[in-house]
Write an enzyme that holds these catalytic residues in place. Structure first.
Site, PDB file in Angstrom:
ATOM      1  N   THR A 190       7.698   5.048  -0.295  1.00 11.59           N
ATOM      2  CA  THR A 190       7.176   3.718  -0.002  1.00 11.59           C
ATOM      3  C   THR A 190       5.704   3.875   0.337  1.00 11.59           C
ATOM      4  OG1 THR A 190       9.331   3.041   0.867  1.00 11.59           O
ATOM      5  CG2 THR A 190       7.447   1.657   1.413  1.00 11.59           C
ATOM      6  N   LYS A 249       9.751  -3.288  -3.003  1.00 10.05           N
ATOM      7  CA  LYS A 249      10.183  -2.452  -1.882  1.00 10.05           C
ATOM      8  C   LYS A 249       9.527  -2.889  -0.576  1.00 10.05           C
ATOM      9  CE  LYS A 249      11.641   1.152   0.500  1.00 10.05           C
ATOM     10  NZ  LYS A 249      12.989   1.159   1.090  1.00 10.05           N
ATOM     11  N   LYS A 257       4.263   1.891   9.589  1.00 11.68           N
ATOM     12  CA  LYS A 257       3.464   2.233   8.403  1.00 11.68           C
ATOM     13  C   LYS A 257       3.758   1.271   7.269  1.00 11.68           C
ATOM     14  CE  LYS A 257       5.136   4.833   5.477  1.00 11.68           C
ATOM     15  NZ  LYS A 257       5.878   4.703   4.165  1.00 11.68           N
TER      16      LYS A 257
END
Length: 288
Positions: free
Chosen positions: A91, A166, A235
């Site tokens: 990711t 995602k 993050k």
């Protein structure tokens, strides 16, 4: 198929193990080589560099963040220029995905294929793979995706499409956890057990995996060991914010989720699960 796998954290190790079980000729690399011991014992080859792991047909990577991916691709003995098609399950930010697609295009090719599913799903080969890139390249990867997941979704020819899906999905997971945490804190303040609340939700109109899986974590305060650590969640939310800023899309709920992730990390440490934002919600309500 000759496959390289780079990055052997909780998710990567489980994915690599399933590739081995499916009969693929697997070469693995990890910054800390000791994490490869079990895979090597099961028949995998250990590479001495990312480039060595990318000498086969496909090189799959599952790494924690943009910096780790950049180091593996562009660093010393990186995979850029190696013959293997690069499939990234990480990711990462949209600008990096676009850079990878451009730089791999004239060489080995690139497919963005992030996954939905926690470590238990990875171990059970029940991940959902979201793939984007050249159609023929994805076709080549189909046997690999079948070995690690229960379904593959093709979302476009541009690799960045998979990364956007995602990031959007991870934001929705956090938004669902935030909503459940707030609702459970409310009913608990009124004397209703969290478990009763979850049973009603999942037994009626919220009967979906995200509510049942994360609802159990919230009911049981099962935030350690982390299936997905809060700093990684933060993050990801920062990457969502960068994408939203670039596209000028307001996402006010994102601000709430990010603040609660920061509070959770500050109060409970970096080893807490990202579902631990429930702790920040309770603390704000005076319910420790």
């Amino acid at each position: 198929m000759r496959v390289g796998f780079i990055g052997l954290g909780q998710m990567g190790s489980a994915i690599a193990a399933n590739l081995l079980k499916a009969g693929h000729d697997l070469t693995v690399w990890n910054r800390s080589a000791d994490k490869a011991k079990d895979l090597v014992a099961a028949g995998a080859h250990l590479a001495t560099s990312p480039a060595e792991a990318a000498q086969g047909e496909v090189a799959m990577s599952m790494l924690s963040d943009d910096a780790a991916v950049e180091a593996v691709v562009y660093g010393e003995n990186g995979i850029l220029g190696a013959p293997a098609l690069h499939v990234s399950h990480s990711t990462i930010g949209i600008p990096l995905v676009e850079r990878l697609a451009k730089d791999h295009a004239a060489r080995s090719g690139f497919v963005s294929a992030p996954v939905f599913g926690r470590p238990a799903a990875a171990q059970a080969a029940k991940l959902f793979v979201v793939a984007a890139g050249d159609g023929e390249a994805i076709d080549r990867c189909a046997p690999l995706f079948e070995a690690i997941g229960q379904r593959t979704f093709r979302v476009g020819a541009s690799p960045s499409a998979a990364s956007l899906v995602k990031l959007g999905g991870n934001f929705m997971i956090m938004a669902a956890v935030e909503a459940m945490a707030e609702a459970m804190t409310l009913v608990e303040a009124g004397g209703v057990d969290r478990r009763a609340m979850l049973d009603v939700l999942t037994g009626t109109i919220f009967n979906a995996p995200v509510y049942s899986l994360y609802g159990e974590l919230l009911v049981e305060d099962r935030f350690r060991p982390a299936g997905f650590a809060a700093p990684l969640g933060l993050k990801d939310m920062n990457l969502v914010d960068a994408a939203a800023t670039a596209s000028r899309v307001p996402m006010p709920v994102l601000g709430v989720v990010r603040d609660h992730l920061r509070s959770t990390i500050a109060s409970h440490g970096s080893d807490v699960d990202w579902a631990g934002i429930a702790l920040a919600v309770r603390q704000a309500a005076g319910k420790h």
